[in-house]
Design an enzyme around this catalytic site. Structure first.
Site, short mmCIF file in Angstrom:
data_model
loop_
_atom_site.label_atom_id
_atom_site.label_comp_id
_atom_site.label_asym_id
_atom_site.label_seq_id
_atom_site.Cartn_x
_atom_site.Cartn_y
_atom_site.Cartn_z
N GLY A 160 -93.37 -69.72 26.68
CA GLY A 160 -92.68 -70.67 27.56
C GLY A 160 -92.62 -72.07 26.97
O GLY A 160 -91.61 -72.75 27.06
N THR A 161 -93.71 -72.50 26.36
CA THR A 161 -93.75 -73.86 25.81
C THR A 161 -92.70 -74.01 24.72
O THR A 161 -91.96 -75.00 24.69
CB THR A 161 -95.16 -74.17 25.27
N SER A 217 -91.53 -66.44 29.79
CA SER A 217 -92.74 -66.26 28.99
C SER A 217 -93.30 -64.86 29.24
O SER A 217 -93.43 -64.45 30.40
CB SER A 217 -93.76 -67.33 29.41
N HIS A 271 -96.32 -63.52 28.94
CA HIS A 271 -97.62 -63.28 29.58
C HIS A 271 -97.65 -63.60 31.06
O HIS A 271 -98.66 -63.38 31.72
CB HIS A 271 -98.74 -64.01 28.82
N THR A 323 -90.37 -64.65 10.77
CA THR A 323 -90.42 -63.19 10.92
C THR A 323 -90.78 -62.82 12.36
O THR A 323 -91.71 -63.39 12.94
CB THR A 323 -91.48 -62.61 9.94
N CYS A 371 -107.92 -81.71 33.30
CA CYS A 371 -108.99 -82.57 32.84
C CYS A 371 -108.40 -83.48 31.75
O CYS A 371 -107.93 -83.00 30.73
CB CYS A 371 -110.11 -81.73 32.27
#
Ligand code: PLP
Length: 388
Positions: A71-72, A195, A197, A233, A322
């Protein structure tokens, strides 16, 4: 220890069928998909097969599917690849940092960026998109579903506004894919990110849909992979896994599995609200993806609650980040108008394809008991309880 995982918006477990589909490509089917011999032809066929499966999930042509590392990368590729220095870009305050930080980088490169607000329901007003348009506007990037609240944005209306104005429209559909139907033509977008995952495929895989004819500057320079839009690749096992996950997600949406998921999510939410005082849902006044609920437990520190729940076997999360040693409240909840302490007291529960009714029962009992115990220990809550 019995463990229940309700943090599927962070990542989803790989489905066994996905793992089985990937297995040969870690072993005997190892060819480089660009090689012209047998080994290469075998993996090329697998990559193209996966491309077809993703195209079906998104309602696009296979040639419009670009495989990425997630996604990034998809968000960065769309944002950096569709605009030039001096262009104006419109985005929103609740985007994932993959979009917000990419947009910030554009500003440093001489672009103008407008960051639209949301209302208390976590919704972007399409009229704000129209009002923000300028002669130099090149791109609108507004997410399809928010990762913290699950709220689904009016992307079709935004797509129409972008089309009328002749500007490009990108949507981050990472948290929508596999949870709600996606049809890129209905949305009217030029680019859309998913994405692997987040839909029970492998981590480090993803897709950028790019509408035919849309010019894109690549992020990487190298070979002519992915029609020169993404050099490198191909990650064949990952692509095969993502293709299988897309195929399973399409079938699940046709079967209506999303309705079952929404009913489990609603039971968890109702159970908590019925038994925990001073709790509320963030974002339930708008349409949401079926797997997510974000609940505020006033007078409780979200981070402490996440840790206490984990010690009892329940995995959930806060949207807090954080930064320089301090816990920053979620930028999404703050954008919705929550006070910092309310945002810090909020927890995201996100279900997956493997969530069962008994997991909801377990989650409910653990949450009720843990919130009660943490509040008993909280001097703030006691003082408040005595004074009211
Ligand atoms: N966009 C959204 C809405 C997300 O929720 C995430 C991940 O949490 C991303 C983008 C980034 O995706 P990836 O983890 O595949 O880089």
């Amino acid at each position: 220890m019995h463990r229940v995982y309700l943090d599927n918006n962070a990542t989803t477990p790989l489905l066994p069928e996905v793992f089985e589909a990937m297995r040969p490509y870690f072993g005997e089917s190892f060819g480089n998909a660009s090689s012209i011999h047998h080994h290469g032809q075998e993996t090329r066929a697998a990559v193209e097969n996966a491309r077809e499966s993703v195209a079906k999930l998104l309602g696009c042509a296979a040639a419009e599917v670009i495989f990425t590392s997630g996604g990034t990368e998809g968000d960065n590729l769309a944002i950096a690849g569709l605009v030039n220095s001096g262009d104006h870009v419109i985005t929103s305050s609740i985007e994932h940092h993959a979009v917000l930080h990419a947009a910030k980088h554009l500003e440093e490169m001489g672009c103008q960026v407008t960051v639209l607000p949301v209302d208390g329901r976590c919704l972007i007003d399409p009229r704000d998109v129209r009002r923000a348009l300028r002669p130099k506007t090149k791109l609108v990037s507004i997410m399809m579903a928010n990762n913290e609240t699950g709220v689904v944005q009016p992307v079709e209306e935004i797509g129409k506004i972008a089309a009328e104005a002749g500007v490009l429209f990108h949507t981050d559909a990472v948290q929508a894919a596999g949870k709600v139907p996606i049809d890129v033509k209905k949305i009217g977008c030029h680019a859309l990110t998913i994405s692997g995952h987040k839909l029970h495929g492998p981590q480090g895989t993803g897709v950028l849909y790019l509408k035919k004819g849309t010019e894109l500057r690549p992020l990487f320079y190298g070979g002519r992979h992915e029609r020169s839009r993404r050099a490198g690749t191909e990650n064949v096992p990952g692509i095969v896994g993502l293709g299988k996950a897309a195929e399973l997600a399409t079938a699940a949406l046709v079967r209506g599995d999303d309705k079952k998921m929404a009913s489990m999510r609603d039971r968890l939410q109702r159970g908590i609200l019925a038994q925990v005082e001073e709790a509320g849902v963030n974002g339930d006044a708008a349409a949401r993806v079926p797997n997510t609920t974000n609940i505020r437990f006033d007078h409780v520190e979200g981070e402490s609650l996440v840790i206490a729940l984990d010690l009892r076997g329940l995995a959930v999360s806060t949207g807090a980040a954080c930064s320089s040693g301090a816990i920053e409240p979620s930028h999404v909840l703050i954008a919705m108008g929550l006070r910092a302490e309310q945002a810090r007291a909020s927890i995201r529960f996100s279900l997956g394809k493997q969530t069962r009714e008994e997991d909801i029962n377990f989650g409910l009992s653990v949450v009720l008991e843990t919130v009660r115990r943490l509040r008993e220990l909280s001097p703030r809550y006691k003082k408040q309880a005595v004074s009211t």
